[in-house]
Design a protein around this motif. Structure first.
Motif, PDB file in Angstrom:
ATOM      1  N   ILE A  79       4.242  39.893 -63.133  1.00 34.92           N
ATOM      2  CA  ILE A  79       3.557  38.503 -63.224  1.00 34.92           C
ATOM      3  C   ILE A  79       3.718  38.390 -64.767  1.00 34.92           C
ATOM      4  CG2 ILE A  79       1.644  37.184 -63.603  1.00 34.92           C
ATOM      5  CD1 ILE A  79       0.644  38.224 -60.792  1.00 34.92           C
ATOM      6  N   ILE A  80       4.411  37.297 -65.267  1.00 36.06           N
ATOM      7  CA  ILE A  80       4.543  36.986 -66.815  1.00 36.06           C
ATOM      8  C   ILE A  80       3.354  36.180 -67.204  1.00 36.06           C
ATOM      9  CG2 ILE A  80       5.858  36.362 -68.677  1.00 36.06           C
ATOM     10  CD1 ILE A  80       8.394  37.349 -67.226  1.00 36.06           C
ATOM     11  N   LEU A  81       2.399  36.544 -67.783  1.00 37.65           N
ATOM     12  CA  LEU A  81       1.347  35.666 -68.219  1.00 37.65           C
ATOM     13  C   LEU A  81       1.569  34.947 -69.561  1.00 37.65           C
ATOM     14  CD1 LEU A  81      -1.761  37.628 -67.312  1.00 37.65           C
ATOM     15  CD2 LEU A  81      -0.786  35.590 -66.054  1.00 37.65           C
ATOM     16  N   SER A  82       1.271  33.667 -69.769  1.00 39.26           N
ATOM     17  CA  SER A  82       1.502  32.868 -70.979  1.00 39.26           C
ATOM     18  C   SER A  82       0.316  33.425 -71.862  1.00 39.26           C
ATOM     19  CB  SER A  82       1.617  31.463 -70.681  1.00 39.26           C
ATOM     20  OG  SER A  82       1.342  30.807 -71.966  1.00 39.26           O
ATOM     21  N   ASN A  83       0.505  33.845 -73.004  1.00 38.32           N
ATOM     22  CA  ASN A  83      -0.425  34.328 -73.897  1.00 38.32           C
ATOM     23  C   ASN A  83      -0.599  33.516 -75.341  1.00 38.32           C
ATOM     24  OD1 ASN A  83      -2.327  36.359 -74.237  1.00 38.32           O
ATOM     25  ND2 ASN A  83      -1.284  37.319 -75.834  1.00 38.32           N
ATOM     26  N   THR A  84      -0.242  32.246 -75.216  1.00 36.82           N
ATOM     27  CA  THR A  84      -0.462  31.285 -76.273  1.00 36.82           C
ATOM     28  C   THR A  84      -1.872  30.811 -76.439  1.00 36.82           C
ATOM     29  OG1 THR A  84      -0.171  29.165 -74.880  1.00 36.82           O
ATOM     30  CG2 THR A  84       1.988  30.221 -75.516  1.00 36.82           C
ATOM     31  N   GLU A  85      -2.150  30.375 -77.598  1.00 34.03           N
ATOM     32  CA  GLU A  85      -3.467  29.996 -77.759  1.00 34.03           C
ATOM     33  C   GLU A  85      -3.994  29.017 -76.876  1.00 34.03           C
ATOM     34  OE1 GLU A  85      -5.511  31.280 -80.157  1.00 34.03           O
ATOM     35  OE2 GLU A  85      -4.169  32.846 -80.374  1.00 34.03           O
ATOM     36  N   ASP A  86      -3.366  28.171 -76.537  1.00 38.37           N
ATOM     37  CA  ASP A  86      -3.740  27.007 -75.450  1.00 38.37           C
ATOM     38  C   ASP A  86      -3.884  27.906 -74.108  1.00 38.37           C
ATOM     39  OD1 ASP A  86      -4.119  24.178 -74.663  1.00 38.37           O
ATOM     40  OD2 ASP A  86      -2.593  24.482 -73.215  1.00 38.37           O
ATOM     41  N   SER A  87      -3.122  28.606 -73.632  1.00 38.73           N
ATOM     42  CA  SER A  87      -3.464  29.303 -72.267  1.00 38.73           C
ATOM     43  C   SER A  87      -4.438  30.201 -72.450  1.00 38.73           C
ATOM     44  CB  SER A  87      -2.066  29.978 -71.953  1.00 38.73           C
ATOM     45  OG  SER A  87      -1.970  31.217 -72.841  1.00 38.73           O
ATOM     46  N   LYS A  88      -5.038  30.672 -73.632  1.00 33.99           N
ATOM     47  CA  LYS A  88      -6.177  31.600 -73.710  1.00 33.99           C
ATOM     48  C   LYS A  88      -7.478  30.700 -73.531  1.00 33.99           C
ATOM     49  CE  LYS A  88      -3.982  34.927 -76.670  1.00 33.99           C
ATOM     50  NZ  LYS A  88      -4.131  35.449 -78.158  1.00 33.99           N
ATOM     51  N   LYS A  89      -7.284  29.548 -74.092  1.00 31.41           N
ATOM     52  CA  LYS A  89      -8.769  28.486 -74.063  1.00 31.41           C
ATOM     53  C   LYS A  89      -8.817  27.439 -72.994  1.00 31.41           C
ATOM     54  CE  LYS A  89      -8.501  28.814 -79.168  1.00 31.41           C
ATOM     55  NZ  LYS A  89      -8.252  27.988 -80.414  1.00 31.41           N
ATOM     56  N   ASN A  90      -7.755  27.093 -72.128  1.00 33.06           N
ATOM     57  CA  ASN A  90      -7.829  25.900 -71.358  1.00 33.06           C
ATOM     58  C   ASN A  90      -8.386  26.369 -70.295  1.00 33.06           C
ATOM     59  OD1 ASN A  90      -6.713  24.135 -69.357  1.00 33.06           O
ATOM     60  ND2 ASN A  90      -6.163  23.279 -71.111  1.00 33.06           N
ATOM     61  N   TYR A  91      -9.403  25.615 -69.479  1.00 34.97           N
ATOM     62  CA  TYR A  91     -10.095  25.882 -68.388  1.00 34.97           C
ATOM     63  C   TYR A  91      -9.624  25.851 -67.110  1.00 34.97           C
ATOM     64  CZ  TYR A  91     -10.140  21.270 -66.477  1.00 34.97           C
ATOM     65  OH  TYR A  91      -9.679  20.002 -65.849  1.00 34.97           O
ATOM     66  N   THR A  92      -7.902  25.463 -67.243  1.00 33.48           N
ATOM     67  CA  THR A  92      -7.113  25.671 -66.026  1.00 33.48           C
ATOM     68  C   THR A  92      -6.534  26.947 -65.859  1.00 33.48           C
ATOM     69  OG1 THR A  92      -5.372  24.707 -67.305  1.00 33.48           O
ATOM     70  CG2 THR A  92      -6.682  23.277 -66.003  1.00 33.48           C
ATOM     71  N   ARG A  93      -6.502  27.934 -66.781  1.00 26.44           N
ATOM     72  CA  ARG A  93      -6.035  29.086 -66.892  1.00 26.44           C
ATOM     73  C   ARG A  93      -6.254  30.045 -65.714  1.00 26.44           C
ATOM     74  NH1 ARG A  93      -9.286  33.656 -70.004  1.00 26.44           N
ATOM     75  NH2 ARG A  93     -10.955  32.852 -70.204  1.00 26.44           N
ATOM     76  N   ILE A  94      -7.448  29.888 -64.992  1.00 28.39           N
ATOM     77  CA  ILE A  94      -7.769  30.493 -63.879  1.00 28.39           C
ATOM     78  C   ILE A  94      -6.989  30.188 -62.523  1.00 28.39           C
ATOM     79  CG2 ILE A  94      -9.700  31.251 -62.498  1.00 28.39           C
ATOM     80  CD1 ILE A  94     -10.571  29.888 -65.703  1.00 28.39           C
ATOM     81  N   LEU A  95      -6.861  28.923 -62.668  1.00 27.13           N
ATOM     82  CA  LEU A  95      -6.163  28.395 -61.481  1.00 27.13           C
ATOM     83  C   LEU A  95      -4.673  28.726 -61.657  1.00 27.13           C
ATOM     84  CD1 LEU A  95      -5.965  26.326 -59.041  1.00 27.13           C
ATOM     85  CD2 LEU A  95      -5.469  24.589 -60.748  1.00 27.13           C
ATOM     86  N   PHE A  96      -3.895  28.626 -62.719  1.00 22.33           N
ATOM     87  CA  PHE A  96      -2.535  29.104 -62.910  1.00 22.33           C
ATOM     88  C   PHE A  96      -2.586  30.517 -62.714  1.00 22.33           C
ATOM     89  CE2 PHE A  96      -2.632  25.231 -65.579  1.00 22.33           C
ATOM     90  CZ  PHE A  96      -1.959  24.255 -64.566  1.00 22.33           C
ATOM     91  N   ILE A  97      -3.461  31.308 -63.066  1.00 21.32           N
ATOM     92  CA  ILE A  97      -3.235  32.699 -62.838  1.00 21.32           C
ATOM     93  C   ILE A  97      -3.267  32.963 -61.567  1.00 21.32           C
ATOM     94  CG2 ILE A  97      -4.409  35.087 -63.332  1.00 21.32           C
ATOM     95  CD1 ILE A  97      -5.244  34.137 -66.137  1.00 21.32           C
ATOM     96  N   ALA A  98      -4.259  32.563 -60.899  1.00 24.29           N
ATOM     97  CA  ALA A  98      -4.559  32.359 -59.350  1.00 24.29           C
ATOM     98  C   ALA A  98      -3.144  32.408 -58.728  1.00 24.29           C
ATOM     99  CB  ALA A  98      -5.628  31.880 -58.667  1.00 24.29           C
ATOM    100  N   HIS A  99      -2.502  31.419 -59.003  1.00 27.40           N
ATOM    101  CA  HIS A  99      -1.273  30.535 -58.428  1.00 27.40           C
ATOM    102  C   HIS A  99      -0.368  31.904 -58.612  1.00 27.40           C
ATOM    103  CE1 HIS A  99       1.830  27.525 -57.712  1.00 27.40           C
ATOM    104  NE2 HIS A  99       2.763  28.244 -58.381  1.00 27.40           N
TER     105      HIS A  99
END
Length: 219
Positions: A79-99
């Motif tokens: 799994i390659i995780l986006s580690n940009t500033e937005d991806s660290k703060k946006n509340y949807t990150r849990i959803l996309f990681i789970a995806h």
């Protein structure tokens, strides 16, 4: 010629609808209040590991500071995780990681079929394009291309739609353990538009390719 014009109009219409859908998704995904509520959660990497543990599965996790979105690489089980500033703060990150975590536990056979069809499609289309450019193409060959593209689209959507729906379930359970289940309610609003946008994203290139191939065959 009339059918080509009609196909062109349909493509433009779908592009217009898709732009509006993407705009709606962006608006729903941007919310400072929800961002602050989920700010207390661990880093993306830790969340990914915790969800993997919850699913009873493990795979390699790699952070990418430049990637705008996360992805699961099937043949590397990574799994390659986006580690940009937005991806660290946006509340949807849990959803996309789970995806992406869901992708890692999906049927291997479906992943393999998807991979094989995608590559057959790409190779066939390159050959067909060459044949059309030298005047050796035909409508029959174009229809075969359309059929392969549709099958590839079908299997891709099986993987994506399954991951989208299951990611909401997994996210809700994860958020519930952190007393943030209400955030998952917002995810429920995003999902229908996400699926619509996904369909448009894959269908438009197929129709555009059909338009190009038929046009080359005629002229």
């Amino acid at each position: 010629m009339i059918l080509l014009m009609l196909l062109f109009v349909v493509i433009l219409f779908l592009i217009f609808i898709n732009k509006q859908t993407m705009k709606d998704i962006k608006e729903l995904s941007t919310d400072d209040t929800y961002d602050k509520q989920t700010a207390s959660l661990p880093s993306n990497e830790i969340i990914c590991k915790e969800i993997q543990h919850f699913l009873g599965n493990e795979c390699e996790i790699k952070l990418d500071d430049e990637a705008k979105s996360s992805a699961y690489i099937f043949f590397q089980n990574k799994i390659i995780l986006s580690n940009t500033e937005d991806s660290k703060k946006n509340y949807t990150r849990i959803l996309f990681i789970a995806h992406e975590c869901i992708h890692s536990i999906q049927s291997r056979m479906t992943h393999i079929i998807n991979f094989v069809l995608a590559n057959i499609r790409n190779i066939y289309d390159i050959i067909l394009l060459v044949l059309l450019m030298i005047g050796r193409g035909s409508l029959e060959l174009i229809m075969v291309s359309f059929l392969i593209s549709f099958l590839s689209f079908y299997y891709r959507m099986i993987l994506e739609v399954d991951a989208i729906y299951r990611s909401v379930i997994v996210s809700r359970k994860y958020l519930k353990e952190n007393n943030l289940e209400f955030v998952a309610d917002r995810y429920e609003e995003i999902i229908p538009k996400t699926i619509s946008g996904l369909y448009f994203t894959y269908i438009v290139p197929i129709l555009f390719k059909l338009l190009i191939f038929v046009s080359l065959n005629l002229f």
